[in-house]
Design a protein around this motif. Structure first.
Motif, PDB file in Angstrom:
ATOM      1  N   LYS A  22      -3.419   2.525  -6.381  1.00 26.05           N
ATOM      2  CA  LYS A  22      -3.338   2.602  -4.910  1.00 26.05           C
ATOM      3  C   LYS A  22      -4.570   2.035  -4.210  1.00 26.05           C
ATOM      4  O   LYS A  22      -4.465   1.539  -3.095  1.00 26.05           O
ATOM      5  N   SER A  50       1.327   3.903  -3.158  1.00 24.32           N
ATOM      6  CA  SER A  50       0.483   4.999  -2.667  1.00 24.32           C
ATOM      7  C   SER A  50       0.374   6.168  -3.649  1.00 24.32           C
ATOM      8  O   SER A  50      -0.606   6.911  -3.606  1.00 24.32           O
ATOM      9  N   LYS A  70       0.840  -1.204   0.000  1.00 24.69           N
ATOM     10  CA  LYS A  70       0.000   0.000   0.000  1.00 24.69           C
ATOM     11  C   LYS A  70       0.872   1.249   0.000  1.00 24.69           C
ATOM     12  O   LYS A  70       0.578   2.219  -0.706  1.00 24.69           O
TER      13      LYS A  70
END
Length: 127
Positions: A45, A40, A36
């Motif tokens: 994401k 990001s 994640k």
């Protein structure tokens, strides 16, 4: 067995994807947290859990085919499952490469290419 090199590459791919799949399966939360953050700032994401599950599925299919391919090569010299494993390895690695490039992790992408080269050789030898 006609080609010990093909068998050894299938063994390499089995070890690689078995360890990677094991890591994803048994350390899911750790992998998910890291990924994640890694993705990001990318368009994927919000799809990291689904992407991780998809890659895990590809890796598991690849491992099953590679093991079946090695057994088949030892048992009767056929290469069919080994060829499918080599192709699946290439597909899996291309997805991983795409992710690394998307995240602008060029060192990670370079590492994947190192695995991709023997996978392509396996496709060639097992065809």
């Amino acid at each position: 067995m006609n080609n010990p090199a093909s068998f050894l590459i299938l063994l390499l791919l089995t070890v690689t994807f078995l360890q990677s799949g094991y890591d994803k399966l048994f350390y899911w939360k750790d992998n998910l947290a890291w990924l994640k953050e890694h993705f990001s700032k990318t368009v994927v994401k919000n799809m990291v859990p689904q992407a991780l599950a998809f890659v895990l599925l590809l890796e598991l299919v690849t491992v099953i085919l590679a093991i079946a391919g090695m057994v088949q090569m030892l048992y009767n010299g056929n290469r069919e499952y080994g060829f499918y494993a080599a192709v699946m390895s290439c597909v899996t690695l291309l997805f991983l490469l795409f992710g690394q490039r998307l995240a602008k992790d060029y060192d990670g992408a370079r590492t994947i290419v190192i695995y991709y080269i023997p996978a392509v050789l396996a496709v060639y030898w097992l065809n």
